[in-house]
Design a protein around this motif. Structure first.
Motif, PDB file in Angstrom:
ATOM      1  N   MET A  24     -18.150 -10.301  -9.581  1.00  0.00           N
ATOM      2  CA  MET A  24     -18.231 -10.135 -11.036  1.00  0.00           C
ATOM      3  C   MET A  24     -19.283 -11.071 -11.639  1.00  0.00           C
ATOM      4  O   MET A  24     -20.039 -10.677 -12.511  1.00  0.00           O
ATOM      5  CB  MET A  24     -16.868 -10.387 -11.665  1.00  0.00           C
ATOM      6  N   ARG A  25     -19.275 -12.322 -11.109  1.00  0.00           N
ATOM      7  CA  ARG A  25     -20.289 -13.258 -11.625  1.00  0.00           C
ATOM      8  C   ARG A  25     -21.696 -12.786 -11.293  1.00  0.00           C
ATOM      9  O   ARG A  25     -22.607 -12.892 -12.106  1.00  0.00           O
ATOM     10  CB  ARG A  25     -20.051 -14.653 -11.036  1.00  0.00           C
ATOM     11  N   TRP A  26     -21.863 -12.235 -10.127  1.00  0.00           N
ATOM     12  CA  TRP A  26     -23.182 -11.719  -9.744  1.00  0.00           C
ATOM     13  C   TRP A  26     -23.576 -10.525 -10.599  1.00  0.00           C
ATOM     14  O   TRP A  26     -24.721 -10.403 -11.043  1.00  0.00           O
ATOM     15  CB  TRP A  26     -23.142 -11.305  -8.269  1.00  0.00           C
ATOM     16  N   LEU A  27     -22.588  -9.660 -10.850  1.00  0.00           N
ATOM     17  CA  LEU A  27     -22.864  -8.490 -11.682  1.00  0.00           C
ATOM     18  C   LEU A  27     -23.195  -8.895 -13.116  1.00  0.00           C
ATOM     19  O   LEU A  27     -24.091  -8.329 -13.745  1.00  0.00           O
ATOM     20  CB  LEU A  27     -21.657  -7.540 -11.666  1.00  0.00           C
ATOM     21  N   ARG A  28     -22.408  -9.902 -13.621  1.00  0.00           N
ATOM     22  CA  ARG A  28     -22.690 -10.379 -14.983  1.00  0.00           C
ATOM     23  C   ARG A  28     -24.076 -11.016 -15.051  1.00  0.00           C
ATOM     24  O   ARG A  28     -24.810 -10.831 -16.025  1.00  0.00           O
ATOM     25  CB  ARG A  28     -21.624 -11.370 -15.427  1.00  0.00           C
ATOM     26  N   LYS A  29     -24.427 -11.799 -14.049  1.00  0.00           N
ATOM     27  CA  LYS A  29     -25.736 -12.430 -14.011  1.00  0.00           C
ATOM     28  C   LYS A  29     -26.836 -11.379 -13.957  1.00  0.00           C
ATOM     29  O   LYS A  29     -27.863 -11.488 -14.635  1.00  0.00           O
ATOM     30  CB  LYS A  29     -25.827 -13.346 -12.796  1.00  0.00           C
ATOM     31  N   ARG A  30     -26.601 -10.350 -13.159  1.00  0.00           N
ATOM     32  CA  ARG A  30     -27.581  -9.272 -13.051  1.00  0.00           C
ATOM     33  C   ARG A  30     -27.716  -8.531 -14.376  1.00  0.00           C
ATOM     34  O   ARG A  30     -28.821  -8.199 -14.829  1.00  0.00           O
ATOM     35  CB  ARG A  30     -27.169  -8.306 -11.944  1.00  0.00           C
ATOM     36  N   SER A  31     -26.560  -8.272 -15.042  1.00  0.00           N
ATOM     37  CA  SER A  31     -26.572  -7.575 -16.327  1.00  0.00           C
ATOM     38  C   SER A  31     -27.281  -8.404 -17.393  1.00  0.00           C
ATOM     39  O   SER A  31     -28.063  -7.893 -18.189  1.00  0.00           O
ATOM     40  CB  SER A  31     -25.140  -7.274 -16.761  1.00  0.00           C
ATOM     41  N   SER A  32     -26.994  -9.722 -17.364  1.00  0.00           N
ATOM     42  CA  SER A  32     -27.634 -10.615 -18.339  1.00  0.00           C
ATOM     43  C   SER A  32     -29.142 -10.646 -18.143  1.00  0.00           C
ATOM     44  O   SER A  32     -29.916 -10.632 -19.106  1.00  0.00           O
ATOM     45  CB  SER A  32     -27.049 -12.016 -18.195  1.00  0.00           C
ATOM     46  N   LYS A  33     -29.566 -10.697 -16.887  1.00  0.00           N
ATOM     47  CA  LYS A  33     -30.992 -10.701 -16.583  1.00  0.00           C
ATOM     48  C   LYS A  33     -31.646  -9.403 -17.036  1.00  0.00           C
ATOM     49  O   LYS A  33     -32.762  -9.383 -17.559  1.00  0.00           O
ATOM     50  CB  LYS A  33     -31.194 -10.906 -15.084  1.00  0.00           C
ATOM     51  N   LYS A  34     -30.911  -8.287 -16.848  1.00  0.00           N
ATOM     52  CA  LYS A  34     -31.425  -6.988 -17.266  1.00  0.00           C
ATOM     53  C   LYS A  34     -31.585  -6.924 -18.778  1.00  0.00           C
ATOM     54  O   LYS A  34     -32.576  -6.416 -19.312  1.00  0.00           O
ATOM     55  CB  LYS A  34     -30.475  -5.893 -16.787  1.00  0.00           C
ATOM     56  N   VAL A  35     -30.555  -7.458 -19.505  1.00  0.00           N
ATOM     57  CA  VAL A  35     -30.628  -7.493 -20.973  1.00  0.00           C
ATOM     58  C   VAL A  35     -31.800  -8.342 -21.428  1.00  0.00           C
ATOM     59  O   VAL A  35     -32.544  -7.972 -22.343  1.00  0.00           O
ATOM     60  CB  VAL A  35     -29.303  -8.037 -21.558  1.00  0.00           C
ATOM     61  N   LEU A  36     -31.970  -9.515 -20.788  1.00  0.00           N
ATOM     62  CA  LEU A  36     -33.065 -10.408 -21.154  1.00  0.00           C
ATOM     63  C   LEU A  36     -34.410  -9.721 -20.945  1.00  0.00           C
ATOM     64  O   LEU A  36     -35.301  -9.824 -21.790  1.00  0.00           O
ATOM     65  CB  LEU A  36     -32.978 -11.685 -20.310  1.00  0.00           C
ATOM     66  N   ASN A  37     -34.544  -9.019 -19.847  1.00  0.00           N
ATOM     67  CA  ASN A  37     -35.793  -8.289 -19.591  1.00  0.00           C
ATOM     68  C   ASN A  37     -36.030  -7.210 -20.647  1.00  0.00           C
ATOM     69  O   ASN A  37     -37.163  -6.990 -21.090  1.00  0.00           O
ATOM     70  CB  ASN A  37     -35.750  -7.655 -18.201  1.00  0.00           C
ATOM     71  N   SER A  38     -34.953  -6.543 -21.087  1.00  0.00           N
ATOM     72  CA  SER A  38     -35.083  -5.507 -22.119  1.00  0.00           C
ATOM     73  C   SER A  38     -35.518  -6.106 -23.445  1.00  0.00           C
ATOM     74  O   SER A  38     -36.354  -5.548 -24.155  1.00  0.00           O
ATOM     75  CB  SER A  38     -33.755  -4.764 -22.283  1.00  0.00           C
ATOM     76  N   LEU A  39     -34.945  -7.279 -23.787  1.00  0.00           N
ATOM     77  CA  LEU A  39     -35.311  -7.945 -25.045  1.00  0.00           C
ATOM     78  C   LEU A  39     -36.763  -8.388 -25.022  1.00  0.00           C
ATOM     79  O   LEU A  39     -37.486  -8.243 -26.013  1.00  0.00           O
ATOM     80  CB  LEU A  39     -34.393  -9.143 -25.292  1.00  0.00           C
ATOM     81  N   GLU A  40     -37.181  -8.951 -23.890  1.00  0.00           N
ATOM     82  CA  GLU A  40     -38.576  -9.367 -23.769  1.00  0.00           C
ATOM     83  C   GLU A  40     -39.507  -8.161 -23.861  1.00  0.00           C
ATOM     84  O   GLU A  40     -40.561  -8.217 -24.505  1.00  0.00           O
ATOM     85  CB  GLU A  40     -38.781 -10.103 -22.441  1.00  0.00           C
ATOM     86  N   SER A  41     -39.099  -7.076 -23.226  1.00  0.00           N
ATOM     87  CA  SER A  41     -39.914  -5.849 -23.282  1.00  0.00           C
ATOM     88  C   SER A  41     -39.968  -5.302 -24.701  1.00  0.00           C
ATOM     89  O   SER A  41     -41.000  -4.769 -25.129  1.00  0.00           O
ATOM     90  CB  SER A  41     -39.330  -4.799 -22.337  1.00  0.00           C
ATOM     91  N   ALA A  42     -38.849  -5.441 -25.446  1.00  0.00           N
ATOM     92  CA  ALA A  42     -38.814  -4.974 -26.837  1.00  0.00           C
ATOM     93  C   ALA A  42     -39.793  -5.760 -27.696  1.00  0.00           C
ATOM     94  O   ALA A  42     -40.487  -5.205 -28.552  1.00  0.00           O
ATOM     95  CB  ALA A  42     -37.405  -5.090 -27.398  1.00  0.00           C
ATOM     96  N   VAL A  43     -39.855  -7.074 -27.475  1.00  0.00           N
ATOM     97  CA  VAL A  43     -40.799  -7.925 -28.222  1.00  0.00           C
ATOM     98  C   VAL A  43     -42.231  -7.498 -27.924  1.00  0.00           C
ATOM     99  O   VAL A  43     -43.054  -7.353 -28.831  1.00  0.00           O
ATOM    100  CB  VAL A  43     -40.589  -9.417 -27.856  1.00  0.00           C
ATOM    101  N   ILE A  44     -42.524  -7.289 -26.655  1.00  0.00           N
ATOM    102  CA  ILE A  44     -43.880  -6.875 -26.260  1.00  0.00           C
ATOM    103  C   ILE A  44     -44.222  -5.518 -26.863  1.00  0.00           C
ATOM    104  O   ILE A  44     -45.320  -5.305 -27.382  1.00  0.00           O
ATOM    105  CB  ILE A  44     -43.993  -6.835 -24.722  1.00  0.00           C
ATOM    106  N   ALA A  45     -43.243  -4.608 -26.814  1.00  0.00           N
ATOM    107  CA  ALA A  45     -43.476  -3.274 -27.373  1.00  0.00           C
ATOM    108  C   ALA A  45     -43.753  -3.341 -28.870  1.00  0.00           C
ATOM    109  O   ALA A  45     -44.623  -2.634 -29.395  1.00  0.00           O
ATOM    110  CB  ALA A  45     -42.261  -2.383 -27.100  1.00  0.00           C
ATOM    111  N   TYR A  46     -43.016  -4.200 -29.578  1.00  0.00           N
ATOM    112  CA  TYR A  46     -43.236  -4.336 -31.026  1.00  0.00           C
ATOM    113  C   TYR A  46     -44.625  -4.896 -31.316  1.00  0.00           C
ATOM    114  O   TYR A  46     -45.316  -4.421 -32.225  1.00  0.00           O
ATOM    115  CB  TYR A  46     -42.162  -5.252 -31.628  1.00  0.00           C
ATOM    116  N   GLU A  47     -45.020  -5.918 -30.547  1.00  0.00           N
ATOM    117  CA  GLU A  47     -46.349  -6.507 -30.748  1.00  0.00           C
ATOM    118  C   GLU A  47     -47.454  -5.501 -30.469  1.00  0.00           C
ATOM    119  O   GLU A  47     -48.540  -5.585 -31.035  1.00  0.00           O
ATOM    120  CB  GLU A  47     -46.517  -7.740 -29.856  1.00  0.00           C
TER     121      GLU A  47
END
Length: 392
Positions: free
Chosen positions: A73-96
């Protein structure tokens, strides 16, 4: 690990000291139902130690197995968190990069509004606004302002900016006014300035000019120009001498020496019938200064002042002696003569000016003189010339 070593030590001790005790070893007798089990004490100890060791290994294996789901579960949560972080960073880049649709799609993948960080909420609001999705913009901003009081201020700033972009300065002002005084800064005053300019609110612009200068949003010369516009506006709206006194009292020192503005001030005094005060100011200024701007202002007054005409003629005599031709001075004299009914003298001076410059205001003044002299045919000609000159 320590427990395991402890067991090994016990086993080694049993193996070492077992033979020594073999001559005097005791026996262990175990009876279970119809079964009887006999063994030496040394053998029983060894069997017990081995059983404990096996039990320890079994319990360790079971414990490790039970911890597997938690680790997974901790690994899955870590993976999910990393995925969310990547999506947020991609959203910032897309907006710019100006990809607003992709920005919103990436933010939507990360979860609900409540789970988004404040920066992502503001980016989402801006992207939605750029696409004309105003309801979605409001949802993002409403979620952002719930985070803290600072976030609420930031949300109102974004709302003000958005309203300015759709040319709704009144709504923008409402959001800016909701921000507490303690949060006022350079950005806030810049937005206020833009709102006031779009609503043509010269009173508010003048009121905030000190702060605009402080934050270097305008220069000191800009502030002086704003003050000039403000007091010109005040002069137009003045109803009585009390209003005029208040205006003069509030005039900055630099503007009290501004020929154009002070000339308009004197003209307003004349319109209100305050000839005595007008004469006092005009004579005082003419004795110290005869700038073209002030003379130009006199040429537009709607009432004559004998003392002013006398001073102007004296200055004209000085110009004649020095062989200088002062067009603004001749226009000022001509207007004073026209307002005082000295039509022939006025015509003479305006004719001199007309020889040097053919402008609509000179044609119009001559037409006025001819009208008062009941020379309507020629007056019509000059009115026509005034209209044609102004069209050029």
């Amino acid at each position: 690990m320590i427990k395991f070593l402890f067991v090994i030590i016990i086993v080694c001790a049993a193996v070492t000291f077992g033979p020594i005790l073999a001559d005097n070893q005791g026996f262990v007798h175990i009876a279970i139902a119809d079964y009887i089990l006999e063994m030496s004490l040394t053998t029983a100890v060894i069997i017990l130690v081995v059983a404990l060791f096996v039990l320890y290994l079994l319990l360790s294996f079971i414990s490790h197995f039970l911890r597997l789901p938690g680790g997974t579960m901790r690994w899955l949560r870590k993976r999910s968190s990393k995925k969310v972080l990547n999506s947020l960073e991609s959203a910032v880049i897309a907006y710019e990069e100006g990809e607003n649709e992709r920005t919103l799609a990436l933010l939507k993948q990360t979860g609900t509004f409540e789970n988004l960080p404040i920066r992502s909420l503001f980016i989402g609001a801006k992207a939605a606004f750029n696409l004309g999705k105003y309801d979605l913009t409001r949802k993002y901003l409403s979620a952002a302002e719930q985070i803290s009081s600072d976030a609420q201020v930031a949300a109102n700033i974004v709302r003000a900016r958005c309203n300015l972009r759709i040319d709704n300065p009144k709504a923008a002002l409402e959001y800016l006014d909701s921000i507490k005084e303690s949060f006022r800064n350079k950005l806030i005053y810049k937005l206020y300035y833009e709102c006031y300019k779009r609503t043509y609110d010269i009173d508010k612009i003048y009121e905030s000019s000190a702060m605009l200068t402080k934050y270097r949003l305008i220069t000191e010369q800009d502030a002086l120009n704003i003050a000039h516009q403000y007091f010109t506006h005040q002069l137009k709206n003045a109803k009585n001498y009390e209003d005029m006194q208040k205006i003069y009292k509030e005039l900055p020192r630099k503007l009290k020496r501004e020929p154009d503005l002070i000339g308009s001030y004197i003209d307003k005094l004349l319109m209100l019938g305050e000839t005595s005060r007008a004469k006092e100011l005009a004579v005082d200024i003419l004795k110290k200064d005869e700038s073209p701007a002030f003379l130009e202002a006199i040429s537009k007054w709607n009432k004559g002042i004998p003392e002013v005409l006398e001073l102007l003629k004296k200055k004209e005599s000085d110009n004649i002696i020095s062989a200088q031709v002062n067009v603004p001075l001749l226009k000022a004299i001509g207007n004073m003569e026209l307002q005082m009914g000295l039509l022939n003298d006025a015509m003479e001076n305006y004719s001199k000016v007309l020889d040097m410059t053919k402008t609509s205001d000179i044609y119009y003044k001559i037409a006025q003189i001819l009208t008062q002299q009941q020379n309507y045919a020629e007056a019509t000609t000059y009115f026509t010339k005034a209209a044609l000159a102004s069209d050029k």
